[in-house]
Design a protein around this motif. Sequence first.
Motif, PDB file in Angstrom:
ATOM      1  N   UNK A  66     -19.643 -36.564 -55.526  1.00 22.16           N
ATOM      2  CA  UNK A  66     -20.109 -36.728 -56.899  1.00 22.16           C
ATOM      3  C   UNK A  66     -19.022 -37.273 -57.825  1.00 22.16           C
ATOM      4  N   UNK A  67     -17.751 -37.138 -57.418  1.00 27.80           N
ATOM      5  CA  UNK A  67     -16.628 -37.517 -58.279  1.00 27.80           C
ATOM      6  C   UNK A  67     -16.640 -38.946 -58.769  1.00 27.80           C
ATOM      7  N   UNK A  68     -16.874 -39.950 -57.897  1.00 23.24           N
ATOM      8  CA  UNK A  68     -16.883 -41.334 -58.386  1.00 23.24           C
ATOM      9  C   UNK A  68     -17.902 -41.554 -59.499  1.00 23.24           C
ATOM     10  N   UNK A  69     -19.046 -40.906 -59.406  1.00 20.82           N
ATOM     11  CA  UNK A  69     -20.037 -41.031 -60.476  1.00 20.82           C
ATOM     12  C   UNK A  69     -19.549 -40.323 -61.736  1.00 20.82           C
ATOM     13  N   UNK A  70     -18.947 -39.137 -61.567  1.00 16.44           N
ATOM     14  CA  UNK A  70     -18.430 -38.404 -62.718  1.00 16.44           C
ATOM     15  C   UNK A  70     -17.310 -39.194 -63.403  1.00 16.44           C
ATOM     16  N   UNK A  71     -16.463 -39.847 -62.610  1.00 21.27           N
ATOM     17  CA  UNK A  71     -15.341 -40.599 -63.181  1.00 21.27           C
ATOM     18  C   UNK A  71     -15.847 -41.669 -64.141  1.00 21.27           C
ATOM     19  N   UNK A  72     -17.040 -42.165 -63.890  1.00 20.34           N
ATOM     20  CA  UNK A  72     -17.612 -43.205 -64.753  1.00 20.34           C
ATOM     21  C   UNK A  72     -18.455 -42.610 -65.876  1.00 20.34           C
ATOM     22  N   UNK A  73     -19.337 -41.667 -65.506  1.00 19.99           N
ATOM     23  CA  UNK A  73     -20.291 -41.174 -66.498  1.00 19.99           C
ATOM     24  C   UNK A  73     -19.764 -39.990 -67.297  1.00 19.99           C
ATOM     25  N   UNK A  74     -18.912 -39.158 -66.691  1.00 19.80           N
ATOM     26  CA  UNK A  74     -18.359 -37.999 -67.377  1.00 19.80           C
ATOM     27  C   UNK A  74     -16.874 -37.867 -67.034  1.00 19.80           C
ATOM     28  N   UNK A  75     -16.052 -38.764 -67.556  1.00 25.75           N
ATOM     29  CA  UNK A  75     -14.638 -38.796 -67.157  1.00 25.75           C
ATOM     30  C   UNK A  75     -13.882 -37.503 -67.430  1.00 25.75           C
ATOM     31  N   UNK A  76     -14.223 -36.796 -68.510  1.00 27.81           N
ATOM     32  CA  UNK A  76     -13.519 -35.546 -68.797  1.00 27.81           C
ATOM     33  C   UNK A  76     -13.794 -34.510 -67.719  1.00 27.81           C
ATOM     34  N   UNK A  77     -15.026 -34.458 -67.268  1.00 25.39           N
ATOM     35  CA  UNK A  77     -15.405 -33.534 -66.199  1.00 25.39           C
ATOM     36  C   UNK A  77     -14.669 -33.894 -64.903  1.00 25.39           C
ATOM     37  N   UNK A  90     -19.630 -21.240 -50.360  1.00 24.31           N
ATOM     38  CA  UNK A  90     -19.533 -22.237 -49.287  1.00 24.31           C
ATOM     39  C   UNK A  90     -20.827 -23.037 -49.181  1.00 24.31           C
ATOM     40  N   UNK A  91     -21.971 -22.387 -49.423  1.00 20.32           N
ATOM     41  CA  UNK A  91     -23.263 -23.093 -49.395  1.00 20.32           C
ATOM     42  C   UNK A  91     -23.340 -24.091 -50.543  1.00 20.32           C
ATOM     43  N   UNK A  92     -22.865 -23.697 -51.725  1.00 29.82           N
ATOM     44  CA  UNK A  92     -22.907 -24.595 -52.880  1.00 29.82           C
ATOM     45  C   UNK A  92     -21.989 -25.792 -52.680  1.00 29.82           C
ATOM     46  N   UNK A  93     -20.824 -25.575 -52.070  1.00 28.89           N
ATOM     47  CA  UNK A  93     -19.902 -26.669 -51.822  1.00 28.89           C
ATOM     48  C   UNK A  93     -20.479 -27.622 -50.778  1.00 28.89           C
ATOM     49  N   UNK A  94     -21.072 -27.083 -49.734  1.00 30.65           N
ATOM     50  CA  UNK A  94     -21.718 -27.930 -48.726  1.00 30.65           C
ATOM     51  C   UNK A  94     -22.879 -28.702 -49.349  1.00 30.65           C
ATOM     52  N   UNK A  95     -23.552 -28.079 -50.302  1.00 31.25           N
ATOM     53  CA  UNK A  95     -24.654 -28.758 -50.995  1.00 31.25           C
ATOM     54  C   UNK A  95     -24.140 -30.005 -51.706  1.00 31.25           C
ATOM     55  N   UNK A  96     -23.037 -29.868 -52.409  1.00 31.56           N
ATOM     56  CA  UNK A  96     -22.473 -31.027 -53.103  1.00 31.56           C
ATOM     57  C   UNK A  96     -22.109 -32.123 -52.123  1.00 31.56           C
ATOM     58  N   UNK A  97     -21.455 -31.742 -51.022  1.00 28.91           N
ATOM     59  CA  UNK A  97     -21.073 -32.740 -50.021  1.00 28.91           C
ATOM     60  C   UNK A  97     -22.305 -33.439 -49.457  1.00 28.91           C
ATOM     61  N   UNK A  98     -23.421 -32.714 -49.404  1.00 26.22           N
ATOM     62  CA  UNK A  98     -24.670 -33.262 -48.878  1.00 26.22           C
ATOM     63  C   UNK A  98     -25.221 -34.381 -49.761  1.00 26.22           C
ATOM     64  N   UNK A 110     -27.866 -38.090 -57.428  1.00 26.02           N
ATOM     65  CA  UNK A 110     -26.545 -37.606 -57.852  1.00 26.02           C
ATOM     66  C   UNK A 110     -26.414 -37.561 -59.365  1.00 26.02           C
ATOM     67  N   UNK A 111     -26.851 -38.635 -60.037  1.00 32.12           N
ATOM     68  CA  UNK A 111     -26.726 -38.674 -61.490  1.00 32.12           C
ATOM     69  C   UNK A 111     -27.590 -37.590 -62.137  1.00 32.12           C
ATOM     70  N   UNK A 112     -28.799 -37.407 -61.621  1.00 29.32           N
ATOM     71  CA  UNK A 112     -29.677 -36.365 -62.169  1.00 29.32           C
ATOM     72  C   UNK A 112     -29.046 -34.987 -61.987  1.00 29.32           C
ATOM     73  N   UNK A 113     -28.448 -34.764 -60.812  1.00 31.49           N
ATOM     74  CA  UNK A 113     -27.802 -33.483 -60.572  1.00 31.49           C
ATOM     75  C   UNK A 113     -26.637 -33.278 -61.534  1.00 31.49           C
ATOM     76  N   UNK A 114     -25.884 -34.353 -61.775  1.00 29.16           N
ATOM     77  CA  UNK A 114     -24.754 -34.263 -62.706  1.00 29.16           C
ATOM     78  C   UNK A 114     -25.227 -33.914 -64.108  1.00 29.16           C
ATOM     79  N   UNK A 115     -26.278 -34.576 -64.551  1.00 27.48           N
ATOM     80  CA  UNK A 115     -26.796 -34.334 -65.896  1.00 27.48           C
ATOM     81  C   UNK A 115     -27.302 -32.901 -66.062  1.00 27.48           C
ATOM     82  N   UNK A 116     -27.918 -32.368 -65.012  1.00 20.53           N
ATOM     83  CA  UNK A 116     -28.523 -31.037 -65.118  1.00 20.53           C
ATOM     84  C   UNK A 116     -27.546 -29.902 -64.820  1.00 20.53           C
ATOM     85  N   UNK A 117     -26.669 -30.141 -63.829  1.00 17.07           N
ATOM     86  CA  UNK A 117     -25.837 -29.024 -63.363  1.00 17.07           C
ATOM     87  C   UNK A 117     -24.343 -29.372 -63.265  1.00 17.07           C
ATOM     88  N   UNK A 118     -23.934 -30.493 -63.870  1.00 15.74           N
ATOM     89  CA  UNK A 118     -22.576 -30.981 -63.669  1.00 15.74           C
ATOM     90  C   UNK A 118     -21.497 -29.970 -63.990  1.00 15.74           C
TER      91      UNK A 118
END
Length: 909
Positions: free
Chosen positions: A717-728, A666-674, A684-692
């Motif tokens: 994070x999804x809108x960024x992933x949809x562009x930068x990492x669509x498979x994810x 629950x803490x990790x999910x709240x972290x993403x929402x944060x 957001x992009x840096x987080x995706x690259x490191x821990x996506x």
Amino acid sequence: MNDELHRRFVRDLLEDLQGVSGASLEKLLKPIWDKMAGATVQANGLNLQGAPVSGALDALWPDGSASEASSDKDFFNSTEAKLRHDIRHLRRAAPHIRHWRIFSTRHAGPTARTRQSKRRARYLARGVTIDVYAGQDIADYIVRECLLDDVIIERIAPILPNLRRINEQYAASQRVPDLDRAFCGRKDEIDAVKGRLDNDRCVVISGMGGIGKTELTCAVAHAVRDQYEQIIWVDAADLKDSIELDAFDVRSNGYKLNVIGILRTQSALVVLDNVTVDLDLDALAAKCGPASNVLLTSQVAWGADPLKLEELSEIDAKEVLSAGAPTPCPPTVLKEVFDAVGAHPLLLRILNGLVRDEQVAWEELVEECAYLPSAIDDRRQTVAQRIVRRNLAVLGSRLAPFLWAGSATLDSLLAKRIMGKSGIIDLERWAFLMRSQEGTERLHDIVYASAKALSAEIPIAEQDLRAKLEKLLRAAIDPKKVDFVRVARRHSALLTRLLTERPEAGILRYAYLHSAAPCDLNPELIGDPATDAEGSVNGPEREWVLSIVEAIEISYRNMRDRGDKQAAKHELEGRMPTFDHLERRVGSSSPSLTTIRHHRAKSLLKLGRVLEAKAGFEKLIENDPVAYPSMLQLARLLTDESDRAKTLLFNIIEAEQSEPGSVQISTLIELLATMRRGHLQQFSREMTNRYGVFMAQMIKAATWSGESQPVRAFAAVGPDWAYSQPELFLEIFEEINLGDPSSSEDDDERVAVGRLCIAAAKMLVRLGKAAEAKAEIKRALSFFVALRRVSPFASVHYADAALMDDDPARAGGILDEIPEHQRGSFWYLRRAESARVTGDPGALDLIDKGLAMSMPPKYRATFLAAKADILRPKDPDTATTLLTDAIDCCEDEKFRLELTKRLSDWKAT
């Protein structure tokens, strides 16, 4: 287990294994090795700090073999350098050992498998056995051998994000009760249900209590088992709406399983047993995938065409009545019983028990059925009651706990603590227990009604039963275990009664606060924390403190969720001194001090006293470096220290990666929402690259478990992933349940879903799937239309959806509703785009206003490109210059390539 489901589970666990490394590898493998060996394996690979011991073999097995383990990503490449190194290490470190086991978390392809086979043959010729376990072999072993082993799952689930969901799905699919040995007949009814499942998504079986609905359903489930990947058995007595199946606590253990997701994405039969409300079958059917069905049982006939279950045939009735008896039931007795109570399966089984186990003569059964009321249901009840009374000396102590709990259902763990396994066996032998799902012991309605009618004759040891309940709960609170949550939720009515009789802080109140959603709890039973803090400590201090600080939180949420936020804040303000009083009561050395201070800081934040809350969280982190929930709260507040906030959040993720299970999901999910917050968006992009990939696993685990806010977290994070990492992005988007606008918790969630649908639509457009993109835009608009209030943030995305739906006038109208002082740079971007499409000459002025506003540098290229689009029809040279400028300042490589291609196309035309 169905082969397809097995493959699905193995694939998901193999995905998890790719992220296991370092100390986590041997923490994962040690329990698996022990289980494989059937004894304790001597693991030598970790020192006191949890790091690998240099030079030591990873493990020595009781059978004299040895093993090495690796997470090297190139383990099975063509050179196999690491594999060869491990073999050399085994040969040199233990030349006397003739059986080597080598484990890798990596996937081994066909070529690697061939090399392994040849190597194994060569070494066998030398008298050495080499067993290589690739990632898929480890995953396969976990699926085949470990899913029902709660001890090993508890140890390794924190390391494998998908395992808890897989374990819960598998455990839920194992809840189909064994078919009762006394079950017979019903062949026509079984065939009828199977036929309906072939033609209808949802099938309802109706009939009176005890008529055999559950037994018939159980027989059908066993008969069709091979047709589905899995069968999920749900006790649906408390189900009020099919929407609840999006996150339903199937096993009453606090883990909410996404039953609808299983129906939609897999081949599943979901059994909803003992439904008490008229569910919307059309809506439920619409949520089923092409190979899924729902089978429902209910005492009330409802739906378009329910299958009504009638009494047994005379032949089947005689078989039930005579089962296990010294002699078959004589025809004359059978007629007397038929005339008295009909061919009711449950009553026949109870009568059979008298003959089989109590050596009652057949002729005496006629006496039990004599002098009955005229109504058939009353007759049956009277016979059952007579049998219970006749055997009260044996059965009274077994029925008393159900009367004390005020329910025909007891949690199995509680039942065992109260009456022991022997008591449950007695009830089963008398056919008093229904074929309930695993984890519950449930009396047949007719038996429970008989026990209630005889309650004056059944002694109930109230204090002893209460003490056993408290002992069970007390053993499961620190850390909080699933047993605690399950018993609290299953017996909320009992906790309500006990607290009403004796309202005091302590273990029962703490359990009551976890028994339902805050808004559904009785404010009087939540208690007065201030009074409780002044009162005497009842029981251990820890549970006394927990019940008081939890009551402060729950009391606030109870009032807020009922719609009176101001009153909730006013009440919370008045409760703040309680935290100070608790600190004085427990003393500076108490382990409860961190709990008290964390709850106080959270309360300060709810009151808007941000600086005080911030100071509180700072102090907590200073004193406790692993106070991750406090770390998250502090990161949210560090609006002027974005780099430090990022560091705190990334530290939380890395803590979970290095020590799985150390951070609650629950803490990790709240972290993403944060990450959607203004001071954190830039990372957001840096987080995706490191821990996506890791965070994607967390979202999937939260989605399937019914964890709160996975949609909001994904939207951050999804809108960024949809562009930068669509498979994810697609991996999560296809599994997450977005629901419908009416099921969304609030406007924030509706906007989150709308943004995800827009992101999906844009991704589909880039993939050339226009029709699918259009469908997602329609879905996005349905969520935006349902907004109770369109905020400036929501309006930008709402307009974006309208533009993608080829309705620029609608987009402009949505945006124009926002007051001028609330219009940000992206408002002007969207308004300029809508004006450009409609031919409004004000488009240029609008985009210039947007460009003049403050914005992160990474967005400037987007605005310049939009201005170039506006200018191109009338001033192509200036437009080309602007697009060139956009390319020069673009920080995103993928977007820069898109703009470069656009520029090239312009020049070509």
